[in-house]
Design a protein around this motif. Structure first.
Motif, PDB file in Angstrom:
ATOM      1  N   ASP A  72       0.809  -1.225   0.000  1.00  0.00           N
ATOM      2  CA  ASP A  72       0.000   0.000   0.000  1.00  0.00           C
ATOM      3  C   ASP A  72       0.836   1.265   0.000  1.00  0.00           C
ATOM      4  O   ASP A  72       0.407   2.308   0.448  1.00  0.00           O
ATOM      5  CB  ASP A  72      -0.982  -0.001   1.182  1.00  0.00           C
ATOM      6  CG  ASP A  72      -2.197   0.861   0.911  1.00  0.00           C
ATOM      7  OD1 ASP A  72      -2.599   0.965  -0.265  1.00  0.00           O
ATOM      8  OD2 ASP A  72      -2.742   1.454   1.860  1.00  0.00           O
ATOM      9  N   GLU A  73       2.057   1.172  -0.522  1.00  0.00           N
ATOM     10  CA  GLU A  73       2.923   2.340  -0.664  1.00  0.00           C
ATOM     11  C   GLU A  73       2.861   2.828  -2.109  1.00  0.00           C
ATOM     12  O   GLU A  73       2.916   2.030  -3.050  1.00  0.00           O
ATOM     13  CB  GLU A  73       4.361   1.975  -0.282  1.00  0.00           C
ATOM     14  CG  GLU A  73       4.513   1.574   1.159  1.00  0.00           C
ATOM     15  CD  GLU A  73       5.925   1.117   1.494  1.00  0.00           C
ATOM     16  OE1 GLU A  73       6.806   1.200   0.621  1.00  0.00           O
ATOM     17  OE2 GLU A  73       6.137   0.680   2.620  1.00  0.00           O
ATOM     18  N   ALA A  74       2.757   4.128  -2.281  1.00  0.00           N
ATOM     19  CA  ALA A  74       2.669   4.692  -3.630  1.00  0.00           C
ATOM     20  C   ALA A  74       3.998   4.511  -4.349  1.00  0.00           C
ATOM     21  O   ALA A  74       5.047   4.884  -3.841  1.00  0.00           O
ATOM     22  CB  ALA A  74       2.312   6.165  -3.561  1.00  0.00           C
ATOM     23  N   CYS A  75       3.949   3.889  -5.522  1.00  0.00           N
ATOM     24  CA  CYS A  75       5.171   3.723  -6.320  1.00  0.00           C
ATOM     25  C   CYS A  75       5.110   4.576  -7.589  1.00  0.00           C
ATOM     26  O   CYS A  75       6.098   4.685  -8.294  1.00  0.00           O
ATOM     27  CB  CYS A  75       5.417   2.250  -6.647  1.00  0.00           C
ATOM     28  SG  CYS A  75       4.085   1.431  -7.496  1.00  0.00           S
ATOM     29  N   TYR A  76       3.963   5.168  -7.865  1.00  0.00           N
ATOM     30  CA  TYR A  76       3.819   6.070  -9.020  1.00  0.00           C
ATOM     31  C   TYR A  76       2.639   6.992  -8.744  1.00  0.00           C
ATOM     32  O   TYR A  76       1.594   6.553  -8.283  1.00  0.00           O
ATOM     33  CB  TYR A  76       3.573   5.279 -10.299  1.00  0.00           C
ATOM     34  CG  TYR A  76       3.496   6.144 -11.532  1.00  0.00           C
ATOM     35  CD1 TYR A  76       4.640   6.672 -12.100  1.00  0.00           C
ATOM     36  CD2 TYR A  76       2.284   6.438 -12.112  1.00  0.00           C
ATOM     37  CE1 TYR A  76       4.586   7.477 -13.232  1.00  0.00           C
ATOM     38  CE2 TYR A  76       2.208   7.233 -13.246  1.00  0.00           C
ATOM     39  CZ  TYR A  76       3.354   7.748 -13.793  1.00  0.00           C
ATOM     40  OH  TYR A  76       3.291   8.547 -14.910  1.00  0.00           O
ATOM     41  N   SER A  77       2.829   8.265  -9.003  1.00  0.00           N
ATOM     42  CA  SER A  77       1.764   9.235  -8.761  1.00  0.00           C
ATOM     43  C   SER A  77       1.874  10.364  -9.771  1.00  0.00           C
ATOM     44  O   SER A  77       2.946  10.931  -9.968  1.00  0.00           O
ATOM     45  CB  SER A  77       1.889   9.781  -7.339  1.00  0.00           C
ATOM     46  OG  SER A  77       0.869  10.693  -7.085  1.00  0.00           O
ATOM     47  N   VAL A  78       0.777  10.650 -10.432  1.00  0.00           N
ATOM     48  CA  VAL A  78       0.721  11.755 -11.395  1.00  0.00           C
ATOM     49  C   VAL A  78      -0.499  12.575 -11.115  1.00  0.00           C
ATOM     50  O   VAL A  78      -1.567  12.096 -10.891  1.00  0.00           O
ATOM     51  CB  VAL A  78       0.646  11.222 -12.854  1.00  0.00           C
ATOM     52  CG1 VAL A  78       0.419  12.357 -13.827  1.00  0.00           C
ATOM     53  CG2 VAL A  78       1.880  10.464 -13.192  1.00  0.00           C
TER      54      VAL A  78
END
Length: 77
Positions: free
Chosen positions: A71-77
């Motif tokens: 549940d860790e963000a590995c990609y965010s736009v």
């Protein structure tokens, strides 16, 4: 027979198409094998009740976030 062989050689693709309302969140869970590249394309359009259709508006967008199994963000736009 050649057609069947060619179809077996083509890679399998999955597509996802959905509508989402303003401020709504969608969550998709997919099991993806290691060493698999995932790509995505998205297009944001607004429904115009006057024309009863969808139109492109350059000043709107959406937030996309990809999380790993922890549940860790590995990609965010």
């Amino acid at each position: 027979m050649l057609f069947v062989v060619l179809m077996c050689l083509l890679p399998a693709y999955k597509a996802l198409y959905f509508h989402i309302a303003e401020t709504e969140r969608k969550c998709f869970i997919e099991e993806i094998p290691d060493e698999t590249m995932v790509t995505g394309n998205y297009k944001v359009q607004l429904y115009d009740p006057n024309t009863k259709g969808y139109g492109d508006y350059p000043n709107i967008g959406m937030h996309v976030e990809v999380k790993d199994p922890k549940d860790e963000a590995c990609y965010s736009v």
